[in-house]
Design an enzyme around this catalytic site. Structure first.
Site, PDB file in Angstrom:
ATOM      1  N   HIS A 133       0.815  -1.222   0.000  1.00 55.86           N
ATOM      2  CA  HIS A 133       0.000   0.000   0.000  1.00 55.86           C
ATOM      3  C   HIS A 133       0.846   1.269   0.000  1.00 55.86           C
ATOM      4  CE1 HIS A 133       0.171   0.149   4.553  1.00 55.86           C
ATOM      5  NE2 HIS A 133       0.178   1.437   4.276  1.00 55.86           N
ATOM      6  N   ASP A 150      -0.284  -7.379   1.476  1.00 59.13           N
ATOM      7  CA  ASP A 150       0.264  -6.020   1.521  1.00 59.13           C
ATOM      8  C   ASP A 150       1.791  -6.044   1.633  1.00 59.13           C
ATOM      9  OD1 ASP A 150       0.389  -3.305   1.653  1.00 59.13           O
ATOM     10  OD2 ASP A 150      -0.446  -3.117   3.676  1.00 59.13           O
ATOM     11  N   SER A 210       4.011   2.136   8.285  1.00 60.43           N
ATOM     12  CA  SER A 210       3.713   1.088   7.314  1.00 60.43           C
ATOM     13  C   SER A 210       4.950   0.623   6.571  1.00 60.43           C
ATOM     14  CB  SER A 210       2.738   1.621   6.273  1.00 60.43           C
ATOM     15  OG  SER A 210       1.471   1.623   6.829  1.00 60.43           O
TER      16      SER A 210
HETATM   17  N1  ARG Z   1      -1.450   2.232   7.119  1.00 61.05           N
HETATM   18  C1  ARG Z   1      -0.571   2.902   7.971  1.00 61.05           C
HETATM   19  C2  ARG Z   1       0.578   3.559   7.218  1.00 61.05           C
HETATM   20  O1  ARG Z   1       0.453   3.741   6.034  1.00 61.05           O
HETATM   21  C3  ARG Z   1      -0.047   2.038   9.075  1.00 61.05           C
HETATM   22  C4  ARG Z   1      -1.148   1.613   9.915  1.00 61.05           C
HETATM   23  C5  ARG Z   1      -0.779   0.766  11.028  1.00 61.05           C
HETATM   24  N2  ARG Z   1      -1.777   1.030  11.969  1.00 61.05           N
HETATM   25  C6  ARG Z   1      -1.931   0.458  13.121  1.00 61.05           C
HETATM   26  N3  ARG Z   1      -2.837   0.871  13.929  1.00 61.05           N
HETATM   27  N4  ARG Z   1      -1.143  -0.552  13.460  1.00 61.05           N
HETATM   28  O2  ARG Z   1       1.548   4.008   7.779  1.00 61.05           O
END
Ligand code: ARG
Length: 842
Positions: free
Chosen positions: A644, A698, A792
């Site tokens: 992502h 992902d 992420s």
């Molecule tokens: N999708 C988020 C990013 O792009 C990371 C999310 C992780 N979230 C969590 N609550 N563990 O950085």
């Protein structure tokens, strides 16, 4: 990363490979050449001779140590002496200046006189040399630093030590004036000296050097060769730092990396210009996690570095500067109903010889309470004789408090902080509040330790008070289970592999099978004795997958490791555990991964990681934007991140390799250093089945445009084989520069937090969105600790049994960040092992 939980623990881990080899036992029969009888005779003669030899040596030793009168040693003491009514002259900084020589002569004379008044000292004294002078406290005095030598019989060293210590001001109390009367030239106070640290007198120290530095203009000290090469072996170097009169010296370490064993290589910092033991502020070696900012009490500070022959590391770099003594006067009157205060210079180490007094006065009808958020006062002594905080006459010291909250049953409080002349630490921060005596926690629950917590936290299964008093005497609700110890815990925590009750009762009776039976992963029950017998009795292979011995199995299963040869073995997680389990050794192939260069040995309360602690962590930057995602180093060419992170987003072409710049070996976003490596990308391979709605698959690979040199700050993490097991309840670490709270800003220093692997069934029931089998959940269900935006793509790191770190997951998604009962969700790396191999060869 979101981290509100301050009780973070650091686990000491063995990160070094220790290979001990023993000589093979030789077969004595093969060595035997002489026939039996002659041999016995020889043995008899041999025994008599060796007995005689032992007697002779023993006799010689006794004679040598007890009777010979001339076994003498040269004992060196390092000390300082205050001289009243003397102005400090700039000439005193140069030992070749006649004014230096003159005063040094007087000091030597004075010392001789002092020693002459003690029969032990007088008898053995040889001579003194003065090494330096500095300004004394408050204008009209000078401090002389000297070395005195004594010639003493080996057995009398202790007597000599005691005689020297009897000159200390503390020991001299009541005998004041003794030095003063009979001396012609000097008016002396405060003589302190101690035997020199034996590590400083080792013959192997071939190079000894001192550097004098004025810190009125800020600058940098570093170990020789830093950062291009490691520090030289067998040196004793000292840096004498001087500030202007009326100023303190400040020394802030930017990097400190030495050998792990303080007997070998170490630095020391003294509140003095000579290494006098009672003035040492700290000793450091290895890769310390403590605060590394130091302040002197006066205008001088000494930094020493001692190294030995072996294992030379990068060394250190530190910034020095000066600050006026008047700056940061601590203590004062606090008159608001609520407020905070902290030890001087927090979060730097407090300076030695400092006293601060705060008085708090609340409206008459109220009482006061103080809550400590951080409390590190160095060495603990039972009566708090060293550094301490005194609250209304009650002394607190050390690094652990029985309770973080101290209350006073009046509207007044006096808090005193005191540091002695050695061993500094980070200090404390505290908040105070006035309260109505009848209602100490308005609208909140009062813990036994006086903490106030949100009422909703009472009896929710979590120890929010810290002393569990919020979980005592609870009536369990329908959705809760009752532990044997009386606590209530959410039902879905039962049998999740983690001891939630604290007495393990939530993990008892989890097996659906009868006693004496083994429960297979497919829920079948088989007799316990069939476990690890080499046969697949469960018919899913799970009875043969977690055995101590690595048997070669007839049939492979999804739980058993398969060797390159195709053999499957019955040991749990055999890869890179330091033992060869496969006949072809393939379980130990490609294990140049997952080790940390430094062993660390302290529990840290903080959340910022230390440089080099996570050498596989990568920061992915979009050109012109900065940090966007994390990634992990898999080899000198390949990184793994989240798919992502590399999806096009309107005008942002994140899927294109040329949009990215990657930073390896990075610690602080604001500051790249000599070990930070920047690379462009050659290509990005996002998983072909990545699902942008569910975040399934992902994961994405990134190939660097040129290889990096692996080093202490850039090092691959181990990839788990498809059958590697990360059981629920296991500790794992998350790292990243992401937001430090939901909706918040990213961090500058790489953050770390400890989480636990969460049972998939539990996770699926907690999350509203779909959690697939290719995802893995980890977190702290209490809330407060989690990955967040910007983390992420980064690693979920798990330490394997041999101390190597494995990549269990890739930070993927979550419901907000760090919410209660909302774990973080990660791409389960074991599911992509084959895909990674196919695409990268790693
Ligand atoms: N999708 C988020 C990013 O792009 C990371 C999310 C992780 N979230 C969590 N609550 N563990 O950085």
């Amino acid at each position: 990363m979101d981290l509100m939980d301050s009780g973070e623990k650091f686990n000491p881990r063995q990160d070094w490979d220790t290979t001990v080899q023993f000589l093979p036992a030789s077969d004595s029969k093969h060595l035997e050449k002489t026939p039996g009888r002659r041999r016995k005779l020889w043995i008899g003669v041999g025994l008599v001779l060796s007995a005689a030899a032992v007697a002779l040596v023993t006799g010689l030793l006794v004679w040598h140590f007890q009777l010979r009168s001339d076994v003498r040693v040269n004992k060196v003491y390092i000390g300082s002496m205050g001289i009243n009514n003397q102005r400090f002259l700039p000439a005193y900084e140069d030992h070749r200046n006649p004014q230096f020589t003159h005063l040094a002569g007087l000091v030597s004379k004075q010392l001789k006189l002092i020693y002459s008044q003690n029969s032990v000292l007088a008898k053995h004294f040889k001579g003194s040399t003065v090494q330096a002078f500095s300004e004394g406290d408050g204008g009209d005095s000078v401090v002389a630093y000297y070395q005195s030598e004594f010639d003493v019989h080996v057995l009398q060293q202790e007597t000599l030590d005691k005689a020297i210590e009897s000159l200390d001001p503390a020991a001299q109390q009541g005998r004041q004036g003794r030095f003063l009367k009979r001396v012609d030239a000097l008016n002396v106070n405060n003589v302190v000296s101690r035997a020199i640290d034996p590590r400083m007198t080792k013959k192997s120290l071939v190079e000894r050097k001192s550097f004098n530095i004025h810190v009125s203009e800020a600058g940098v000290v570093q170990s020789p060769g830093f950062p291009d090469s490691s520090y030289p072996p067998n040196v004793y170097l000292q840096w004498r730092l001087r500030a202007d009169p009326g100023h303190r010296v400040r020394l802030d370490f930017h990097t400190l990396i030495l050998e792990d064993d303080c007997e070998q290589d170490f630095i020391q910092i003294y509140d003095s210009l000579a290494p006098i033991a009672p003035r040492v502020l700290t000793e450091q070696c290895g890769y310390p996690h403590d605060s590394l900012s130091f302040l002197s009490s006066g205008n001088v500070l000494l930094l020493t570095l001692i190294t030995n022959e072996e294992k030379n590391f990068p060394g250190f770099r530190a910034n020095y500067s000066q600050i006026p003594l008047t700056e940061q006067k601590c203590g004062g009157e606090l008159t608001l109903e609520k407020g905070s205060f902290s030890s001087p210079f927090f979060p730097s180490n407090y300076p030695p010889k400092t006293t601060c007094v705060w008085t708090i006065e609340a409206p008459k009808e109220k009482f006061l309470k103080v809550q400590f958020n951080k409390f590190l006062l160095g060495k603990y002594s039972s009566q708090c004789l060293n550094d301490y905080v005194d609250i209304n006459g009650q002394r607190l010291c050390g690094n652990k408090l029985k309770s973080n909250v101290v209350i006073s049953r009046s509207n007044k409080m006096t808090i005193k902080f005191n540091s002695d002349s050695s061993h500094v630490d980070q200090g404390f921060t505290a908040e105070y509040e006035a309260y109505v005596p009848t209602n100490p926690c308005p609208g909140r629950f009062q813990c036994t330790n006086n903490l106030c917590i949100n009422q909703t936290l009472q009896c929710d299964g979590w120890n929010d008070c810290g002393d569990s008093s919020d979980e005592d005497n609870c009536k369990c609700e329908a959705s809760q289970m009752k532990c044997k110890n009386g606590r209530c815990k959410p039902k879905f925590w039962e049998c999740d592999g983690f001891d939630d009750c604290g007495d393990k009762t939530d993990e008892e009776n989890c097996l659906k099978c009868k006693p004496g039976e083994f429960s297979c992963r497919n829920n079948r029950c088989i007799p316990e004795k069939f476990k690890c017998n080499g046969k697949d009795d469960c018919s899913d292979g799970s009875d043969e997958s977690a055995c101590e011995k690595s048997l070669v199995l007839q049939t492979c299963s999804e739980f058993t490791f398969s060797c390159r040869s195709g053999d499957c073995i019955s040991k749990l997680n055999p890869e890179c555990d330091g033992e060869k389990d496969c006949e072809d050794g393939s379980d130990e192939d490609g294990c140049q991964c997952g080790t940390k260069p430094y062993r660390s040995s302290r529990i840290v309360g903080g959340e910022a990681s230390r440089k080099g602690e996570w050498p596989w962590q990568v920061s992915l930057h979009i050109r012109g934007t900065g940090h966007v995602c994390g990634a992990s180093v898999l080899s000198n060419r390949w990184l793994l991140t989240a798919a992502h992170c590399v999806q096009d987003n309107g005008p942002n072409k994140y899927s294109q390799a040329d949009q990215w710049e990657v930073l390896l070996g990075l610690h602080m976003q604001s500051q790249t250093n000599e070990w930070t490596v920047r690379r462009n990308l050659r290509r990005i391979i996002a998983h072909e089945d990545y699902n942008a709605f569910t975040y399934d698959n992902d994961v994405a690979l990134m190939e660097l445009d040129s290889n990096v040199t692996l080093n202490q700050d850039i090092w691959p993490i181990c990839l788990p084989s498809p059958t590697y097991d990360f059981p629920a309840g296991q500790e794992a670490w998350i790292t990243g520069w992401g937001a430090t709270r939901e909706g918040g800003l990213g961090a500058n220093i790489l953050q770390k937090a400890e989480v636990r692997i969460i049972n998939s069934t539990v996770c699926k029931s907690l999350m509203e969105e779909q959690v697939t089998d290719k995802m893995l959940c980890a977190g702290v269900l209490k809330g407060g600790v989690d990955a967040c935006q910007g983390d992420s793509g980064g690693p979920l790191s798990v330490t394997g049994p041999s101390g190597r770190v494995f990549l269990a997951g890739v930070v993927s998604w979550g419901d907000g960040c760090a919410r209660r009962n909302k774990p973080g969700v990660y791409a389960r790396v074991t599911k992509y092992r084959r895909w990674i191999k196919e695409n990268t060869g790693v």
